[in-house]
Write a protein that holds these residues in place. Structure first.
Motif, PDB file in Angstrom:
ATOM      1  N   ARG A 177     -11.671  42.029  14.303  1.00 59.77           N
ATOM      2  CA  ARG A 177     -10.828  40.934  14.795  1.00 59.77           C
ATOM      3  C   ARG A 177     -10.188  40.315  13.558  1.00 59.77           C
ATOM      4  NH1 ARG A 177     -14.515  36.987  18.492  1.00 59.77           N
ATOM      5  NH2 ARG A 177     -15.036  36.082  16.491  1.00 59.77           N
ATOM      6  N   ILE A 178      -9.156  39.520  13.763  1.00 59.25           N
ATOM      7  CA  ILE A 178      -8.657  38.687  12.663  1.00 59.25           C
ATOM      8  C   ILE A 178      -9.201  37.288  12.905  1.00 59.25           C
ATOM      9  CG2 ILE A 178      -6.623  37.605  11.624  1.00 59.25           C
ATOM     10  CD1 ILE A 178      -5.022  40.119  12.387  1.00 59.25           C
ATOM     11  N   ASN A 179      -9.898  36.751  11.917  1.00 56.30           N
ATOM     12  CA  ASN A 179     -10.361  35.357  11.955  1.00 56.30           C
ATOM     13  C   ASN A 179      -9.839  34.706  10.691  1.00 56.30           C
ATOM     14  OD1 ASN A 179     -12.820  35.808  14.056  1.00 56.30           O
ATOM     15  ND2 ASN A 179     -12.814  37.425  12.531  1.00 56.30           N
ATOM     16  N   THR A 180      -9.061  33.660  10.821  1.00 56.22           N
ATOM     17  CA  THR A 180      -8.529  33.043   9.614  1.00 56.22           C
ATOM     18  C   THR A 180      -8.342  31.543   9.773  1.00 56.22           C
ATOM     19  OG1 THR A 180      -6.799  33.237   7.920  1.00 56.22           O
ATOM     20  CG2 THR A 180      -6.075  33.497  10.184  1.00 56.22           C
ATOM     21  N   VAL A 181      -8.516  30.829   8.669  1.00 52.59           N
ATOM     22  CA  VAL A 181      -8.277  29.387   8.622  1.00 52.59           C
ATOM     23  C   VAL A 181      -7.061  29.182   7.722  1.00 52.59           C
ATOM     24  CG1 VAL A 181      -9.256  27.116   8.134  1.00 52.59           C
ATOM     25  CG2 VAL A 181     -10.767  28.985   8.824  1.00 52.59           C
ATOM     26  N   ILE A 182      -6.011  28.573   8.286  1.00 52.29           N
ATOM     27  CA  ILE A 182      -4.763  28.396   7.530  1.00 52.29           C
ATOM     28  C   ILE A 182      -4.307  26.942   7.644  1.00 52.29           C
ATOM     29  CG2 ILE A 182      -3.990  30.788   7.752  1.00 52.29           C
ATOM     30  CD1 ILE A 182      -2.234  29.925  10.093  1.00 52.29           C
ATOM     31  N   THR A 183      -3.370  26.575   6.788  1.00 50.76           N
ATOM     32  CA  THR A 183      -2.830  25.224   6.847  1.00 50.76           C
ATOM     33  C   THR A 183      -1.313  25.291   6.835  1.00 50.76           C
ATOM     34  OG1 THR A 183      -2.977  23.023   5.861  1.00 50.76           O
ATOM     35  CG2 THR A 183      -2.760  24.854   4.341  1.00 50.76           C
ATOM     36  N   GLY A 184      -0.696  24.288   7.439  1.00 45.10           N
ATOM     37  CA  GLY A 184       0.765  24.246   7.480  1.00 45.10           C
ATOM     38  C   GLY A 184       1.225  23.063   8.312  1.00 45.10           C
ATOM     39  N   THR A 185       2.425  23.183   8.862  1.00 40.04           N
ATOM     40  CA  THR A 185       2.999  22.097   9.670  1.00 40.04           C
ATOM     41  C   THR A 185       2.926  22.459  11.146  1.00 40.04           C
ATOM     42  OG1 THR A 185       5.199  23.085   9.602  1.00 40.04           O
ATOM     43  CG2 THR A 185       4.635  21.575   7.803  1.00 40.04           C
ATOM     44  N   ALA A 186       3.097  21.452  11.988  1.00 36.43           N
ATOM     45  CA  ALA A 186       3.119  21.682  13.434  1.00 36.43           C
ATOM     46  C   ALA A 186       4.273  22.617  13.796  1.00 36.43           C
ATOM     47  CB  ALA A 186       3.250  20.349  14.166  1.00 36.43           C
ATOM     48  N   LYS A 187       5.392  22.477  13.084  1.00 35.46           N
ATOM     49  CA  LYS A 187       6.564  23.328  13.338  1.00 35.46           C
ATOM     50  C   LYS A 187       6.221  24.800  13.076  1.00 35.46           C
ATOM     51  CE  LYS A 187      11.404  23.863  11.974  1.00 35.46           C
ATOM     52  NZ  LYS A 187      12.407  23.539  10.961  1.00 35.46           N
ATOM     53  N   GLN A 188       5.498  25.062  11.984  1.00 34.36           N
ATOM     54  CA  GLN A 188       5.086  26.435  11.675  1.00 34.36           C
ATOM     55  C   GLN A 188       4.151  26.971  12.749  1.00 34.36           C
ATOM     56  OE1 GLN A 188       3.700  25.427   7.670  1.00 34.36           O
ATOM     57  NE2 GLN A 188       5.087  26.939   6.790  1.00 34.36           N
ATOM     58  N   ARG A 189       3.228  26.111  13.202  1.00 25.08           N
ATOM     59  CA  ARG A 189       2.282  26.559  14.240  1.00 25.08           C
ATOM     60  C   ARG A 189       3.021  26.934  15.525  1.00 25.08           C
ATOM     61  NH1 ARG A 189       0.389  23.094  17.896  1.00 25.08           N
ATOM     62  NH2 ARG A 189       0.367  21.384  16.370  1.00 25.08           N
TER      63      ARG A 189
END
Length: 389
Positions: free
Chosen positions: A308-320
């Motif tokens: 599976r892909i499991n990842t923790v990322i950060t960014g903006t609501a727009k990117q999400r």
């Protein structure tokens, strides 16, 4: 048994290329040796524990199971691929240390129940059995940093192992003895919840599975490419940044960490830990300390690919929202199923064997990000299965 079998993983070459390219290069993946075993730790009813505010304990227990295994592997001079899952971990372990690992984990399971009233499952299945049932387990080593490499696993072998080990009728055959003691040295949890880096607004914990195993590598490559295009390079979506790290010295949190390591709180040991932490404030202002913090960011385990892909990322609501749109299209095409959990912070627990260059940092979204996302994904799988019936 040839010693080289125990060193199968450490003998694999480390590939440094964009991950979306590596995933589709089948010739760079090798079948895991059949004599190895898959071992899985997993907290029973972890979603309920997380929802009742025990997410910190859940993360610490998962980290402790990794530390216990890695300390055994280190003493035997063996590299073991492992995968942090927020509420547990998966290991692929060679025959030379498998008995010691299981004895230690069963002792750890006993301590966890006694000290935290949380039930940690610890199960084992031989890779040969996974193959016998027609499942696949391919592995390679990947690095996007100078000093840190991770295992990448394709196939449905680990998903099958998890299904068996988490089954209610699963018994731990041939492992009735417990270890006398567990070595949890190096386990630390010294950082407060970590806010997203500057110019980022949120932390996203994402879990993705492929609808068809035959297409897994290709669709995972697409998902990683979307992440790269929307969020930028892995460094740009890294949720940990040095300016946002806050060192924690409260007796309460140090006591919790000690309870995990020693099974009980020892007052003199607690005072000693507090003094070490106070020294930490000074150390992190030295050149060595600054180097450690820079490495800490590089050696933060924010991506797990274990079938599976499991990842923790950060960014903006727009990117999400852009990512959601791209993933919705893949889901609509019946290529993937996915789930994510959004939080305002990430949490980190650490394994520090050496401040110079031997430390790993396990990252999860705050409030049990991985556990929450996995719960949403399970519901999606159930819904899909009900539609197909």
């Amino acid at each position: 048994m040839p010693d080289s079998e125990d060193h199968f993983y450490s003998n694999l070459p480390i590939h440094k290329m964009p991950l979306h390219q590596l995933l589709i290069k089948d010739q760079l993946f090798e079948n895991v040796i059949a004599s190895w075993c898959v071992i899985i730790t997993d907290i029973k009813r972890s979603t309920a524990a997380v929802n009742s505010g025990l997410h910190e304990n859940v993360n610490l227990i998962a980290t402790g199971s990794i530390v216990a295994v890695l300390n055994i592997a280190f003493k035997a001079n063996i590299s073991v691929p492992f995968f942090f899952g927020g509420d547990g971990a998966t290991f692929i372990v060679p025959p030379g240390i498998v008995d010691d690992v299981m004895k230690s984990l069963l002792k750890y399971k006993e301590n966890t129940l006694l000290n935290f009233n949380l039930d940690l499952r610890a199960g084992i299945i031989p890779v040969a059995e996974i193959y016998k049932k027609g499942h696949t387990l391919k592995i390679c080593r990947f690095s996007s940093a100078e000093t840190f490499s991770i295992p990448i696993v394709l196939g449905d072998g680990l998903a099958y192992a998890e299904q068996i080990i988490k089954g209610e009728n699963y018994l731990l055959a041939d492992h009735h003895t417990l270890s006398d003691e567990i070595d949890l040295s190096g386990m630390q949890c010294r950082w407060d919840k970590i806010e997203p880096p500057e110019n980022s607004e949120e932390v996203v914990t994402l879990v993705v599975i492929a609808s068809e195993i035959a297409q897994q590598a290709a669709v995972f490559s697409k998902v990683i490419l979307h992440l790269d295009q929307i969020y930028g390079s892995p460094e740009k979506r890294q949720p940990i940044s040095v300016p946002k790290l806050i060192f924690r010295t409260s007796f309460n949190s140090l006591g919790k960490e000690m309870k995990h390591r020693l099974g009980k709180i020892k007052f003199l040991e607690l005072i000693k830990s507090w003094f070490i932490n106070v020294y930490g404030y000074i150390y992190f202002r030295t050149d060595s300390g600054k180097k450690y913090l820079k490495q800490l960011v590089e050696m933060s385990d924010t991506l797990v690919v274990d079938g599976r892909i499991n990842t923790v990322i950060t960014g903006t609501a727009k990117q999400r929202l852009a990512l959601e749109q791209a993933l919705n299209q893949l889901e609509k095409n019946n290529e993937i199923l996915y789930a994510f959990y959004v939080s305002g912070e990430s949490v980190m627990s650490c394994y520090v064997r050496d401040l110079e260059d031997d430390h790993i940092h396990f990252v999860d979204g705050a409030d049990g990000g991985y556990t929450q996302a996995a719960g949403i994904l399970k519901q999606k799988i159930r819904d899909k299965f009900n539609v197909l019936r």
